[in-house]
Design a protein around this motif. Structure first.
Motif, PDB file in Angstrom:
ATOM      1  N   ILE A  94      26.951  -0.637 -21.873  1.00  0.00           N
ATOM      2  CA  ILE A  94      25.899  -1.089 -21.373  1.00  0.00           C
ATOM      3  C   ILE A  94      25.922  -1.633 -19.871  1.00  0.00           C
ATOM      4  CG2 ILE A  94      24.051  -3.133 -21.439  1.00  0.00           C
ATOM      5  CD1 ILE A  94      24.441  -3.192 -24.302  1.00  0.00           C
ATOM      6  N   ASP A  95      26.990  -2.375 -19.479  1.00  0.00           N
ATOM      7  CA  ASP A  95      27.099  -2.395 -18.115  1.00  0.00           C
ATOM      8  C   ASP A  95      27.322  -1.209 -17.328  1.00  0.00           C
ATOM      9  OD1 ASP A  95      27.197  -5.182 -18.794  1.00  0.00           O
ATOM     10  OD2 ASP A  95      29.355  -5.528 -18.493  1.00  0.00           O
ATOM     11  N   GLN A  96      27.977  -0.213 -17.632  1.00  0.00           N
ATOM     12  CA  GLN A  96      27.915   1.138 -16.742  1.00  0.00           C
ATOM     13  C   GLN A  96      26.669   1.778 -16.879  1.00  0.00           C
ATOM     14  OE1 GLN A  96      31.521   3.574 -17.421  1.00  0.00           O
ATOM     15  NE2 GLN A  96      32.627   1.932 -17.977  1.00  0.00           N
ATOM     16  N   LEU A  97      26.087   1.686 -18.012  1.00  0.00           N
ATOM     17  CA  LEU A  97      24.547   2.388 -17.771  1.00  0.00           C
ATOM     18  C   LEU A  97      23.519   1.495 -16.993  1.00  0.00           C
ATOM     19  CD1 LEU A  97      24.197   3.350 -21.925  1.00  0.00           C
ATOM     20  CD2 LEU A  97      24.647   4.693 -19.457  1.00  0.00           C
ATOM     21  N   TRP A  98      23.893   0.305 -16.920  1.00  0.00           N
ATOM     22  CA  TRP A  98      23.023  -0.622 -15.974  1.00  0.00           C
ATOM     23  C   TRP A  98      23.213  -0.134 -14.372  1.00  0.00           C
ATOM     24  CZ3 TRP A  98      18.800  -3.506 -16.702  1.00  0.00           C
ATOM     25  CH2 TRP A  98      18.510  -4.378 -15.735  1.00  0.00           C
ATOM     26  N   LYS A  99      24.417  -0.279 -14.111  1.00  0.00           N
ATOM     27  CA  LYS A  99      24.739   0.267 -12.984  1.00  0.00           C
ATOM     28  C   LYS A  99      24.358   1.683 -12.511  1.00  0.00           C
ATOM     29  CE  LYS A  99      28.923  -2.662 -12.617  1.00  0.00           C
ATOM     30  NZ  LYS A  99      30.274  -2.841 -12.826  1.00  0.00           N
ATOM     31  N   LEU A 100      24.681   2.624 -13.414  1.00  0.00           N
ATOM     32  CA  LEU A 100      24.134   4.119 -13.365  1.00  0.00           C
ATOM     33  C   LEU A 100      22.634   4.101 -13.011  1.00  0.00           C
ATOM     34  CD1 LEU A 100      24.992   7.115 -13.329  1.00  0.00           C
ATOM     35  CD2 LEU A 100      24.453   6.991 -15.661  1.00  0.00           C
ATOM     36  N   ASN A 101      21.847   3.198 -13.791  1.00  0.00           N
ATOM     37  CA  ASN A 101      20.434   3.122 -13.817  1.00  0.00           C
ATOM     38  C   ASN A 101      19.950   2.706 -12.134  1.00  0.00           C
ATOM     39  OD1 ASN A 101      17.954   3.917 -14.560  1.00  0.00           O
ATOM     40  ND2 ASN A 101      17.618   1.533 -15.237  1.00  0.00           N
ATOM     41  N   GLU A 102      20.734   1.650 -11.749  1.00  0.00           N
ATOM     42  CA  GLU A 102      20.595   0.711 -10.686  1.00  0.00           C
ATOM     43  C   GLU A 102      20.794   1.771  -9.403  1.00  0.00           C
ATOM     44  OE1 GLU A 102      22.842  -2.577 -10.713  1.00  0.00           O
ATOM     45  OE2 GLU A 102      20.938  -4.151 -11.403  1.00  0.00           O
ATOM     46  N   GLY A 103      21.927   2.830  -9.419  1.00  0.00           N
ATOM     47  CA  GLY A 103      22.156   3.537  -8.545  1.00  0.00           C
ATOM     48  C   GLY A 103      21.462   4.842  -8.434  1.00  0.00           C
ATOM     49  N   SER A 104      20.426   4.979  -9.371  1.00  0.00           N
ATOM     50  CA  SER A 104      19.793   6.280  -9.529  1.00  0.00           C
ATOM     51  C   SER A 104      18.660   6.327  -8.747  1.00  0.00           C
ATOM     52  CB  SER A 104      19.324   6.351 -10.930  1.00  0.00           C
ATOM     53  OG  SER A 104      18.729   7.696 -11.252  1.00  0.00           O
ATOM     54  N   SER A 105      18.122   7.410  -8.085  1.00  0.00           N
ATOM     55  CA  SER A 105      17.304   7.574  -7.218  1.00  0.00           C
ATOM     56  C   SER A 105      15.845   7.642  -7.895  1.00  0.00           C
ATOM     57  CB  SER A 105      17.298   8.858  -6.456  1.00  0.00           C
ATOM     58  OG  SER A 105      17.404  10.042  -7.329  1.00  0.00           O
ATOM     59  N   GLU A 106      15.814   7.802  -9.375  1.00  0.00           N
ATOM     60  CA  GLU A 106      14.706   7.909 -10.234  1.00  0.00           C
ATOM     61  C   GLU A 106      15.163   7.122 -11.395  1.00  0.00           C
ATOM     62  OE1 GLU A 106      12.161  11.195 -12.515  1.00  0.00           O
ATOM     63  OE2 GLU A 106      12.563  11.542 -10.426  1.00  0.00           O
ATOM     64  N   PRO A 107      14.486   5.854 -11.503  1.00  0.00           N
ATOM     65  CA  PRO A 107      15.021   5.235 -12.820  1.00  0.00           C
ATOM     66  C   PRO A 107      14.926   6.268 -14.184  1.00  0.00           C
ATOM     67  CG  PRO A 107      13.075   3.984 -11.622  1.00  0.00           C
ATOM     68  CD  PRO A 107      13.457   5.410 -11.070  1.00  0.00           C
ATOM     69  N   LEU A 108      15.912   5.661 -15.011  1.00  0.00           N
ATOM     70  CA  LEU A 108      16.205   6.538 -16.121  1.00  0.00           C
ATOM     71  C   LEU A 108      15.260   5.678 -17.328  1.00  0.00           C
ATOM     72  CD1 LEU A 108      19.922   6.887 -16.071  1.00  0.00           C
ATOM     73  CD2 LEU A 108      18.328   8.494 -15.377  1.00  0.00           C
ATOM     74  N   THR A 109      14.866   6.521 -18.315  1.00  0.00           N
ATOM     75  CA  THR A 109      14.050   5.786 -19.154  1.00  0.00           C
ATOM     76  C   THR A 109      14.672   5.281 -20.427  1.00  0.00           C
ATOM     77  OG1 THR A 109      13.873   7.757 -20.542  1.00  0.00           O
ATOM     78  CG2 THR A 109      12.380   7.735 -18.984  1.00  0.00           C
ATOM     79  N   ARG A 110      14.091   4.218 -21.010  1.00  0.00           N
ATOM     80  CA  ARG A 110      14.909   3.439 -21.961  1.00  0.00           C
ATOM     81  C   ARG A 110      15.414   4.349 -23.096  1.00  0.00           C
ATOM     82  NH1 ARG A 110      13.646  -2.151 -24.320  1.00  0.00           N
ATOM     83  NH2 ARG A 110      14.686  -2.184 -26.220  1.00  0.00           N
ATOM     84  N   ALA A 111      14.416   5.305 -23.417  1.00  0.00           N
ATOM     85  CA  ALA A 111      14.697   6.165 -24.399  1.00  0.00           C
ATOM     86  C   ALA A 111      15.978   7.182 -24.192  1.00  0.00           C
ATOM     87  CB  ALA A 111      13.681   7.193 -24.684  1.00  0.00           C
ATOM     88  N   PHE A 112      16.186   7.485 -22.736  1.00  0.00           N
ATOM     89  CA  PHE A 112      17.397   8.158 -22.218  1.00  0.00           C
ATOM     90  C   PHE A 112      18.596   7.269 -22.410  1.00  0.00           C
ATOM     91  CE2 PHE A 112      20.226   9.508 -19.112  1.00  0.00           C
ATOM     92  CZ  PHE A 112      20.397  10.786 -19.185  1.00  0.00           C
ATOM     93  N   LEU A 113      18.680   6.159 -21.949  1.00  0.00           N
ATOM     94  CA  LEU A 113      19.786   5.290 -22.053  1.00  0.00           C
ATOM     95  C   LEU A 113      19.995   4.808 -23.304  1.00  0.00           C
ATOM     96  CD1 LEU A 113      18.704   2.792 -18.896  1.00  0.00           C
ATOM     97  CD2 LEU A 113      20.551   4.527 -18.866  1.00  0.00           C
ATOM     98  N   GLU A 114      19.260   4.787 -24.089  1.00  0.00           N
ATOM     99  CA  GLU A 114      19.404   4.480 -25.666  1.00  0.00           C
ATOM    100  C   GLU A 114      20.223   5.471 -26.357  1.00  0.00           C
ATOM    101  OE1 GLU A 114      15.741   3.101 -27.129  1.00  0.00           O
ATOM    102  OE2 GLU A 114      16.000   1.016 -26.491  1.00  0.00           O
ATOM    103  N   ASP A 115      19.665   6.744 -25.932  1.00  0.00           N
ATOM    104  CA  ASP A 115      20.140   8.043 -26.602  1.00  0.00           C
ATOM    105  C   ASP A 115      21.750   8.072 -26.159  1.00  0.00           C
ATOM    106  OD1 ASP A 115      18.100   8.612 -27.935  1.00  0.00           O
ATOM    107  OD2 ASP A 115      17.406  10.291 -26.642  1.00  0.00           O
ATOM    108  N   VAL A 116      21.915   8.018 -24.822  1.00  0.00           N
ATOM    109  CA  VAL A 116      23.194   8.076 -24.058  1.00  0.00           C
ATOM    110  C   VAL A 116      24.276   7.005 -24.751  1.00  0.00           C
ATOM    111  CG1 VAL A 116      24.483   7.728 -21.880  1.00  0.00           C
ATOM    112  CG2 VAL A 116      22.263   9.170 -22.030  1.00  0.00           C
ATOM    113  N   ALA A 117      23.685   5.789 -24.796  1.00  0.00           N
ATOM    114  CA  ALA A 117      24.400   4.472 -25.379  1.00  0.00           C
ATOM    115  C   ALA A 117      24.807   4.840 -26.900  1.00  0.00           C
ATOM    116  CB  ALA A 117      23.838   3.266 -25.303  1.00  0.00           C
TER     117      ALA A 117
END
Length: 91
Positions: free
Chosen positions: A13-36
């Motif tokens: 979760i911490d790594q995904l949060w950092k990835l999302n913060e650094g993304s030029s376009e925010p990642l969707t919740r569904a995308f992050l949940e699928d990846v997690a």
């Protein structure tokens, strides 16, 4: 209910949060949940009663190995989810 958790959950979760913060376009919740979910299914379970206790008992090398394993699994899961996005799947 028992008060236990999979130590990898917070690392992922911490790594995904950092990835999302650094993304030029925010990642969707569904995308992050699928990846997690894909990532956590690839990593070995590491159940703990207290994450602070686990952290205190890890060597720097062990922690680095866990972080590297999580990072690799995240990269692979992102590729997979990009190839087959959540919205394109049948429920």
């Amino acid at each position: 209910m028992l008060d236990i958790s999979n130590y990898y959950e917070q690392l992922v979760i911490d790594q995904l949060w950092k990835l999302n913060e650094g993304s030029s376009e925010p990642l969707t919740r569904a995308f992050l949940e699928d990846v997690a979910c894909l990532v956590l299914n690839q990593l070995p379970p590491c159940y703990v009663r207290n994450a602070a206790d686990k952290s205190a008992n890890l060597t720097e090398s062990q922690y680095t190995q866990m972080m590297d394993a999580a990072s690799k699994a995240i990269r692979q899961a992102i590729e997979l989810v990009h190839r087959r996005p959540h919205d394109d799947r049948e429920t």
